[in-house]
Motif scaffolding. Structure first.
Motif, PDB file in Angstrom:
ATOM      1  N   MET A  77     -40.939  40.663  10.803  1.00 41.51           N
ATOM      2  CA  MET A  77     -40.080  39.604  10.281  1.00 41.51           C
ATOM      3  C   MET A  77     -39.102  39.165  11.363  1.00 41.51           C
ATOM      4  O   MET A  77     -38.571  39.991  12.083  1.00 41.51           O
ATOM      5  N   ARG A  78     -38.863  37.865  11.410  1.00 41.28           N
ATOM      6  CA  ARG A  78     -37.850  37.368  12.338  1.00 41.28           C
ATOM      7  C   ARG A  78     -36.464  37.639  11.758  1.00 41.28           C
ATOM      8  O   ARG A  78     -36.311  37.735  10.547  1.00 41.28           O
ATOM      9  N   THR A  79     -35.473  37.724  12.655  1.00 43.65           N
ATOM     10  CA  THR A  79     -34.142  38.109  12.191  1.00 43.65           C
ATOM     11  C   THR A  79     -33.078  37.107  12.624  1.00 43.65           C
ATOM     12  O   THR A  79     -33.107  36.604  13.737  1.00 43.65           O
ATOM     13  N   LYS A  80     -32.153  36.846  11.694  1.00 41.36           N
ATOM     14  CA  LYS A  80     -30.991  36.000  11.990  1.00 41.36           C
ATOM     15  C   LYS A  80     -29.735  36.795  11.650  1.00 41.36           C
ATOM     16  O   LYS A  80     -29.628  37.364  10.558  1.00 41.36           O
ATOM     17  N   ILE A  81     -28.821  36.835  12.615  1.00 43.55           N
ATOM     18  CA  ILE A  81     -27.525  37.461  12.385  1.00 43.55           C
ATOM     19  C   ILE A  81     -26.535  36.321  12.176  1.00 43.55           C
ATOM     20  O   ILE A  81     -26.307  35.514  13.074  1.00 43.55           O
ATOM     21  N   CYS A  82     -25.980  36.238  10.985  1.00 45.87           N
ATOM     22  CA  CYS A  82     -25.138  35.097  10.621  1.00 45.87           C
ATOM     23  C   CYS A  82     -23.663  35.482  10.648  1.00 45.87           C
ATOM     24  O   CYS A  82     -23.308  36.655  10.583  1.00 45.87           O
ATOM     25  N   GLY A  83     -22.810  34.460  10.722  1.00 43.05           N
ATOM     26  CA  GLY A  83     -21.373  34.700  10.728  1.00 43.05           C
ATOM     27  C   GLY A  83     -20.868  35.231  12.053  1.00 43.05           C
ATOM     28  O   GLY A  83     -19.946  36.037  12.109  1.00 43.05           O
ATOM     29  N   ILE A  84     -21.474  34.765  13.146  1.00 45.50           N
ATOM     30  CA  ILE A  84     -21.047  35.181  14.489  1.00 45.50           C
ATOM     31  C   ILE A  84     -19.693  34.530  14.803  1.00 45.50           C
ATOM     32  O   ILE A  84     -19.529  33.328  14.622  1.00 45.50           O
ATOM     33  N   GLY A 120     -27.302  40.402   0.454  1.00 45.35           N
ATOM     34  CA  GLY A 120     -27.274  41.836   0.160  1.00 45.35           C
ATOM     35  C   GLY A 120     -28.169  42.685   1.032  1.00 45.35           C
ATOM     36  O   GLY A 120     -28.495  43.817   0.673  1.00 45.35           O
ATOM     37  N   LEU A 121     -28.581  42.167   2.184  1.00 51.01           N
ATOM     38  CA  LEU A 121     -29.450  42.952   3.063  1.00 51.01           C
ATOM     39  C   LEU A 121     -28.605  43.810   4.001  1.00 51.01           C
ATOM     40  O   LEU A 121     -27.498  43.444   4.369  1.00 51.01           O
ATOM     41  N   ASP A 122     -29.173  44.956   4.374  1.00 49.84           N
ATOM     42  CA  ASP A 122     -28.497  45.844   5.319  1.00 49.84           C
ATOM     43  C   ASP A 122     -29.547  46.697   6.027  1.00 49.84           C
ATOM     44  O   ASP A 122     -30.735  46.624   5.699  1.00 49.84           O
ATOM     45  N   PRO A 123     -29.122  47.514   7.000  1.00 49.57           N
ATOM     46  CA  PRO A 123     -30.110  48.314   7.743  1.00 49.57           C
ATOM     47  C   PRO A 123     -30.923  49.259   6.854  1.00 49.57           C
ATOM     48  O   PRO A 123     -32.059  49.588   7.172  1.00 49.57           O
ATOM     49  N   ASP A 124     -30.345  49.682   5.716  1.00 52.49           N
ATOM     50  CA  ASP A 124     -31.040  50.660   4.866  1.00 52.49           C
ATOM     51  C   ASP A 124     -32.105  50.050   3.964  1.00 52.49           C
ATOM     52  O   ASP A 124     -33.064  50.711   3.600  1.00 52.49           O
ATOM     53  N   ASN A 125     -31.940  48.766   3.582  1.00 50.67           N
ATOM     54  CA  ASN A 125     -32.920  48.217   2.627  1.00 50.67           C
ATOM     55  C   ASN A 125     -33.891  47.204   3.229  1.00 50.67           C
ATOM     56  O   ASN A 125     -34.841  46.802   2.585  1.00 50.67           O
ATOM     57  N   VAL A 126     -33.676  46.804   4.481  1.00 49.10           N
ATOM     58  CA  VAL A 126     -34.496  45.716   5.025  1.00 49.10           C
ATOM     59  C   VAL A 126     -35.963  46.115   5.236  1.00 49.10           C
ATOM     60  O   VAL A 126     -36.866  45.303   5.045  1.00 49.10           O
ATOM     61  N   ALA A 127     -36.215  47.370   5.595  1.00 49.14           N
ATOM     62  CA  ALA A 127     -37.602  47.799   5.847  1.00 49.14           C
ATOM     63  C   ALA A 127     -38.468  47.681   4.595  1.00 49.14           C
ATOM     64  O   ALA A 127     -39.669  47.411   4.676  1.00 49.14           O
ATOM     65  N   GLY A 174     -38.731  35.583   7.600  1.00 46.18           N
ATOM     66  CA  GLY A 174     -37.590  36.203   8.275  1.00 46.18           C
ATOM     67  C   GLY A 174     -36.553  36.707   7.295  1.00 46.18           C
ATOM     68  O   GLY A 174     -36.673  36.531   6.078  1.00 46.18           O
ATOM     69  N   VAL A 175     -35.537  37.360   7.851  1.00 50.67           N
ATOM     70  CA  VAL A 175     -34.417  37.871   7.058  1.00 50.67           C
ATOM     71  C   VAL A 175     -33.119  37.446   7.734  1.00 50.67           C
ATOM     72  O   VAL A 175     -33.058  37.284   8.948  1.00 50.67           O
ATOM     73  N   ASP A 176     -32.090  37.273   6.914  1.00 47.67           N
ATOM     74  CA  ASP A 176     -30.801  36.769   7.384  1.00 47.67           C
ATOM     75  C   ASP A 176     -29.723  37.716   6.864  1.00 47.67           C
ATOM     76  O   ASP A 176     -29.668  37.996   5.671  1.00 47.67           O
ATOM     77  N   VAL A 177     -28.883  38.214   7.765  1.00 49.74           N
ATOM     78  CA  VAL A 177     -27.836  39.164   7.355  1.00 49.74           C
ATOM     79  C   VAL A 177     -26.496  38.735   7.925  1.00 49.74           C
ATOM     80  O   VAL A 177     -26.422  38.170   9.012  1.00 49.74           O
ATOM     81  N   SER A 178     -25.433  39.008   7.164  1.00 50.89           N
ATOM     82  CA  SER A 178     -24.079  38.760   7.663  1.00 50.89           C
ATOM     83  C   SER A 178     -23.214  39.972   7.347  1.00 50.89           C
ATOM     84  O   SER A 178     -22.986  40.826   8.186  1.00 50.89           O
ATOM     85  N   PHE A 212     -30.524  47.249  11.972  1.00 46.35           N
ATOM     86  CA  PHE A 212     -31.084  46.228  11.066  1.00 46.35           C
ATOM     87  C   PHE A 212     -32.308  45.570  11.717  1.00 46.35           C
ATOM     88  O   PHE A 212     -33.366  45.456  11.094  1.00 46.35           O
ATOM     89  N   ILE A 213     -32.155  45.136  12.968  1.00 41.88           N
ATOM     90  CA  ILE A 213     -33.256  44.432  13.647  1.00 41.88           C
ATOM     91  C   ILE A 213     -34.441  45.366  13.870  1.00 41.88           C
ATOM     92  O   ILE A 213     -35.582  44.990  13.650  1.00 41.88           O
ATOM     93  N   LYS A 214     -34.157  46.603  14.254  1.00 41.01           N
ATOM     94  CA  LYS A 214     -35.234  47.574  14.469  1.00 41.01           C
ATOM     95  C   LYS A 214     -35.999  47.814  13.157  1.00 41.01           C
ATOM     96  O   LYS A 214     -37.235  47.783  13.117  1.00 41.01           O
ATOM     97  N   ASN A 215     -35.274  48.003  12.059  1.00 38.68           N
ATOM     98  CA  ASN A 215     -35.913  48.273  10.769  1.00 38.68           C
ATOM     99  C   ASN A 215     -36.664  47.066  10.207  1.00 38.68           C
ATOM    100  O   ASN A 215     -37.614  47.215   9.450  1.00 38.68           O
ATOM    101  N   ALA A 216     -36.239  45.868  10.599  1.00 39.59           N
ATOM    102  CA  ALA A 216     -36.915  44.647  10.120  1.00 39.59           C
ATOM    103  C   ALA A 216     -38.161  44.332  10.915  1.00 39.59           C
ATOM    104  O   ALA A 216     -39.075  43.671  10.425  1.00 39.59           O
ATOM    105  N   THR A 217     -38.214  44.804  12.155  1.00 32.07           N
ATOM    106  CA  THR A 217     -39.271  44.327  13.066  1.00 32.07           C
ATOM    107  C   THR A 217     -40.271  45.386  13.525  1.00 32.07           C
ATOM    108  O   THR A 217     -41.295  45.049  14.093  1.00 32.07           O
ATOM    109  N   THR A 218     -39.965  46.666  13.305  1.00 29.41           N
ATOM    110  CA  THR A 218     -40.902  47.686  13.812  1.00 29.41           C
ATOM    111  C   THR A 218     -41.638  48.387  12.688  1.00 29.41           C
ATOM    112  O   THR A 218     -41.262  48.279  11.546  1.00 29.41           O
TER     113      THR A 218
END
Length: 195
Positions: A1-8, A151-158, A167-171, A189-195
């Motif tokens: 999944m592609r990843t977007k980090i929002c609220g930079i 409501g996404l985070d490193p623990d639930n994205v996989a 893709g997934v979008d997290v802030s 988060f990115i590792k769990n979404a993409t590997t």
């Protein structure tokens, strides 16, 4: 999944996200958001970024002219529209855009099914509430054009991989405080979404 980090909100957070492998960064131009940036602040961050990273400008209840002007001034490559827009509005945009579906029920997720769209849980406030959408709504649905947020985070994205989201979008799920990202959470988060 592609990843977007929002609220930079800083160059440091932007670079950490890029180094961790983010495909896109989100910049919020909605004054009621704790992650709101002025045009000058966004310009300062975006001009320091490397190429090949999607720079997404997030808008709520503005005119097509404001979307066009802001994106041009800051160097955004995509507009994210967190409000109801019609075809006439979209026809006036001079920049690629993505619509946001604020889903109240399962039927809502099929809106704009012919195009790439971001699907978030409905809440009264716009964006960044960290509210989780009912994931069962996506059982048996073609999710290949959906970017999932809320409501996404490193623990639930996989656990989302089986749905085949684009893709997934997290802030807030990767933050220390509003607008300040935790580099370790971003990386995880990115590792769990993409590997």
């Amino acid at each position: 999944m592609r990843t977007k980090i929002c609220g930079i909100t800083s160059v440091e957070d932007a670079m950490n996200a890029i180094e961790a492998g983010a495909n896109a960064l989100g910049f919020v131009f909605y004054e009621k958001s704790p992650r709101y940036l002025t045009i000058t602040q966004a310009q300062e961050i975006i001009k320091q970024l490397p190429p090949f990273v999607e720079k997404v400008a997030l808008f709520v209840n503005v005119s097509p002219k404001e979307v066009n002007d802001t994106c041009k001034k800051v160097g955004a490559t995509l507009a994210q529209l967190h409000f109801e827009v019609d075809e006439d509005f979209c026809a006036q945009l001079e920049i690629p855009h993505i619509k946001v579906v604020r889903a109240k029920n399962k039927e809502d997720i099929s809106q704009f099914s012919e195009e790439y769209r971001l699907v978030d849980a409905y809440c009264e406030a716009y964006g960044g509430a960290g509210k989780r959408i009912n994931i069962e709504w996506f059982d048996g649905v073609d999710c290949s054009k959906i970017i999932l947020a809320g409501g996404l985070d490193p623990d639930n994205v996989a656990s989302l991989k089986k749905y085949g989201f684009y893709g997934v979008d997290v802030s807030s799920g990767v933050e220390i405080s509003h607008g300040k990202k935790d580099p370790n959470k971003v990386k995880e988060f990115i590792k769990n979404a993409t590997t």
